[in-house]
Write an enzyme that holds these catalytic residues in place. Structure first.
Site, mmCIF file in Angstrom:
data_model
loop_
_atom_site.group_PDB
_atom_site.id
_atom_site.type_symbol
_atom_site.label_atom_id
_atom_site.label_comp_id
_atom_site.label_asym_id
_atom_site.label_seq_id
_atom_site.Cartn_x
_atom_site.Cartn_y
_atom_site.Cartn_z
ATOM 1 N N HIS A 107 0.824 -1.203 0.000
ATOM 2 C CA HIS A 107 0.000 0.000 0.000
ATOM 3 C C HIS A 107 0.860 1.256 0.000
ATOM 4 O O HIS A 107 2.046 1.230 0.314
ATOM 5 C CB HIS A 107 -0.943 0.026 1.211
ATOM 6 N N ASP A 109 0.420 5.114 1.790
ATOM 7 C CA ASP A 109 -0.345 5.601 2.934
ATOM 8 C C ASP A 109 -1.441 6.593 2.551
ATOM 9 O O ASP A 109 -1.243 7.470 1.714
ATOM 10 C CB ASP A 109 0.595 6.268 3.946
ATOM 11 N N HIS A 261 4.731 0.075 0.199
ATOM 12 C CA HIS A 261 5.484 -0.667 1.212
ATOM 13 C C HIS A 261 4.626 -1.775 1.815
ATOM 14 O O HIS A 261 3.393 -1.775 1.690
ATOM 15 C CB HIS A 261 6.012 0.267 2.306
#
Length: 285
Positions: A107, A109, A261
């Protein structure tokens, strides 16, 4: 074999790349000390080049953590996740025998925000003896290596992003439908480009992720689901990745506009305590 260390011109640190395109440790720099404009510019340049930069042995206070992040922009307060006591901008991420890690999905953020994050600065407070690494994936490389027919198909496309799993968690914690509806009002679903052009580098990168993207506008469900699954899978290609092994007082600073990440959840029931500060970005284009 690791990449050779580099000493950028005018930079007060040495760069040790983890891979040819993503991830680099910045050596011989102390974030507890005041940083002048030249040092900040060099860190920003390293971030733009490597998408994520790492600092070791940074025994800094919460105030210093916040001060460092603020040099790159205003900070957000996460409306759903727990924060450190007395520090609303500091996201407290703790997992132990009673709380297994759940950030193990690729994903970027807060893409459910109208203006998602520029970057995140994550500090390790307590880490397992082994495990709990974080992987980062280069979304420029992922886009560059897409088949031409896929690039043509997604050129100009937009996807809907939503905080769906936070909504589910609110219900699981017994929050009322009125409270949930208030969050829906504050953070309505937003549309962002499937392929984002980075505002500073001008490079194109995949900008849909498995945590928050819901569907591609204008495609039927089957086509959208298939295309999103294909695009999500690009983050898992090892050639686009670096992997960071945490130690206490390590810091990662990543560019949410250029990479995704994945926090590896392989350390239960050990304790992993992290603190994250997030820098507000602009609306994706």
């Amino acid at each position: 074999m690791s990449q050779p260390a580099l000493k950028p011109q005018a930079a007060p640190f040495t760069v040790m790349p983890l891979t040819p395109t993503i991830g680099a440790e910045l050596l011989d720099i102390d974030l507890a000390k005041p940083l002048d404009e030249a040092a900040l510019a060099a860190i920003r340049a390293a971030l733009l080049e490597w998408k994520v930069v790492f600092f070791r042995d940074q025994d800094i206070t919460t105030e210093q953590h916040l001060a460092f992040a603020r040099r790159f922009g205003d900070l957000e307060v996460h409306p759903f996740a727990p924060h450190k006591k007395d520090y609303p901008e500091v996201l407290a991420i703790t997992h132990d025998k009673d709380s297994k890690g759940r950030e193990n999905v690729w994903h970027s953020d807060v893409t459910w925000r109208e203006c998602p994050s520029l970057g995140s600065v994550l500090r390790a407070v307590e880490v397992p003896e082994a495990g709990g690494d974080t992987l980062f994936s280069d979304m420029y490389a992922a886009y560059d290596n897409l088949p031409d027919w896929v690039k043509e198909k997604i050129d100009g496309a937009v996807a809907v992003h939503d905080f769906a799993h936070f909504r589910k968690a609110m219900r699981a914690r017994g929050r009322s439908e009125a409270e949930i509806e208030e969050m829906n009002r504050k953070y309505p679903m937003v549309e962002h480009p499937v392929v984002r052009t980075h505002p500073e580098t001008g490079r194109k990168g995949i900008y849909v992720n498995a945590a928050f993207a819901q569907h591609i506008v204008g495609m039927d469900k089957a086509e959208s689901d298939a295309m999103l699954a294909f695009l999500y899978a690009q983050a898992a290609i090892p050639e686009y990745q670096c992997r960071f092994r945490w130690r206490e007082n390590s810091i990662a600073f990543w560019d949410n506009r250029a990479c995704q990440h994945y926090a590896v959840s392989d350390y239960w029931p050990a304790v992993r305590r992290m603190e994250r500060v997030t820098i507000i970005g602009d609306r994706p284009r």
